[in-house]
Design a protein around this motif. Structure first.
Motif, PDB file in Angstrom:
ATOM      1  N   TRP A  82       0.848  -1.202   0.000  1.00  0.00           N
ATOM      2  CA  TRP A  82       0.000   0.000   0.000  1.00  0.00           C
ATOM      3  C   TRP A  82       0.884   1.254   0.000  1.00  0.00           C
ATOM      4  CZ3 TRP A  82      -5.289   0.820  -0.188  1.00  0.00           C
ATOM      5  CH2 TRP A  82      -5.715   2.117   0.100  1.00  0.00           C
ATOM      6  N   SER A  88     -11.241   7.194 -11.596  1.00  0.00           N
ATOM      7  CA  SER A  88     -12.146   6.056 -11.507  1.00  0.00           C
ATOM      8  C   SER A  88     -12.899   5.887 -12.815  1.00  0.00           C
ATOM      9  CB  SER A  88     -13.142   6.264 -10.361  1.00  0.00           C
ATOM     10  OG  SER A  88     -14.203   5.339 -10.443  1.00  0.00           O
ATOM     11  N   LYS A 124      -9.481   1.596 -11.280  1.00  0.00           N
ATOM     12  CA  LYS A 124      -8.907   2.907 -10.986  1.00  0.00           C
ATOM     13  C   LYS A 124      -7.528   3.024 -11.605  1.00  0.00           C
ATOM     14  CE  LYS A 124     -11.463   3.866  -6.788  1.00  0.00           C
ATOM     15  NZ  LYS A 124     -11.399   4.310  -5.389  1.00  0.00           N
ATOM     16  N   CYS A 130     -10.044  -2.270  -8.005  1.00  0.00           N
ATOM     17  CA  CYS A 130     -10.131  -1.871  -6.600  1.00  0.00           C
ATOM     18  C   CYS A 130     -11.389  -2.484  -5.994  1.00  0.00           C
ATOM     19  CB  CYS A 130     -10.179  -0.350  -6.482  1.00  0.00           C
ATOM     20  SG  CYS A 130     -10.348   0.251  -4.786  1.00  0.00           S
ATOM     21  N   VAL A 162      -9.486  -2.139   1.668  1.00  0.00           N
ATOM     22  CA  VAL A 162      -9.418  -1.718   0.268  1.00  0.00           C
ATOM     23  C   VAL A 162      -8.227  -2.421  -0.373  1.00  0.00           C
ATOM     24  CG1 VAL A 162      -9.174   0.235  -1.297  1.00  0.00           C
ATOM     25  CG2 VAL A 162     -10.464   0.504   0.833  1.00  0.00           C
ATOM     26  N   TYR A 213      -6.078  -3.599  -4.106  1.00  0.00           N
ATOM     27  CA  TYR A 213      -5.805  -3.320  -5.521  1.00  0.00           C
ATOM     28  C   TYR A 213      -5.135  -4.547  -6.129  1.00  0.00           C
ATOM     29  CZ  TYR A 213      -6.719   1.658  -4.781  1.00  0.00           C
ATOM     30  OH  TYR A 213      -7.305   2.863  -4.502  1.00  0.00           O
TER      31      TYR A 213
END
Length: 291
Positions: A136, A172, A232, A246, A259, A261
């Protein structure tokens, strides 16, 4: 109070020695004198200086704030009862029912640390970032470089402080306003469920007063809805634009959101994530002349 500081110091040392470096996301190496975390590792996880952690463990630092104690409790992966014990030993009341909970269960912390290939951030109900892994940081920049009070997604989107300044450009596929509207709707829902939370009330009042966009979304009749997968594009200073899926996952039994990715195996985007994993997201050359 002196006895309380002594109890607090003893608990810190005991629980630091107990926590496995691997469970905290560190690679265990030879030469460790004790099986637990090193003091500098605890400082890194809690976003504190090593010197301050040392003074706390030696009972020389007085009156740590609730914010500091909460950060240490999360870094030490304490169970809820242990967290409350740490607060009381610091002469503080534990977080009360009816306020936004920032406690991250130890199992979730271990999961986030062990899924090292996936950028994961854990957010409280008010979209305060309360835990994250190294990927992250590589993707979004190190949250520890941002003051703890600013580590909030709503502040990053609508504020004008350190959170906003540190946020990389994100686009987005649902459009520029959809995600912002969903965050405001989530905050409206949080206010209805935590009406006595002073920090949440202060956040909302401040953003309504300082951000026209936030005030516009707040006035709209939008209700919180389940988050769905979103694509995203993040403009990263090292790898350029990186398009990722995401997902927002709800933590069972806790009012938290994970969250994540991800990218398809073998894709160009997966290769960019691999590069960030190797480099830690650090830019090799600094160039930046601004007009």
């Amino acid at each position: 109070m002196a006895a309380s500081r002594s109890d607090f110091a003893a608990l810190l040392r005991t629980w630091r020695d107990r926590l496995s470096p691997a469970d905290a996301g560190f690679t265990a190496t030879g030469g460790r004198r004790a099986p637990g975390l090193r003091r500098e590792e605890l400082a890194q996880l809690a976003g504190l200086s090593v010197d301050y952690v040392l003074r706390l463990e030696q009972a020389r630092a007085k009156n740590p704030s609730a914010q500091v104690v909460g950060a240490l409790a999360r870094a030490l992966q304490l169970a809820r009862a242990e967290r409350d014990q740490l607060y009381r030993s610091a002469g503080l009341l534990p977080p009360q029912d009816g306020t936004v909970d920032t406690h991250v269960p130890p199992g979730i912390q271990r999961l986030v640390s062990r899924l090292g290939d996936v950028p994961i951030g854990v957010f409280a109900a008010d979209w305060t970032l309360v835990w994250w892994n190294t990927m992250w940081s590589a993707l979004h920049g190190d949250p520890a470089a941002v003051p703890a009070a600013e580590r909030n997604l709503a502040r990053a989107l609508f504020g004008n402080g350190a959170a906003s300044a540190s946020m990389l450009p994100v686009r987005s596929e649902r459009g520029p306003d959809a995600f912002a509207a969903s965050i405001v709707a989530d905050l409206k829902d949080a206010v209805s469920r935590y009406p006595t939370d002073a920090r949440l009330d202060r956040l909302v009042r401040e953003l309504r007063e300082t951000s026209g966009a936030f005030a516009h979304h707040w006035a709209a009749r939008t209700t919180a809805a389940p988050h769905t997968t979103d694509a995203k594009t993040i403009r990263h200073p090292q790898v350029g634009d990186i398009l990722l899926d995401c997902d927002v996952l709800i933590v069972p039994g806790a009012d938290l959101r994970m969250v994540t990715y991800t990218a398809a195996t073998g894709s160009t985007e997966a290769g960019k994530l691999d590069l960030l994993r190797v480099t830690g997201g650090h830019v090799a050359t600094v160039a930046t002349t601004h007009p």
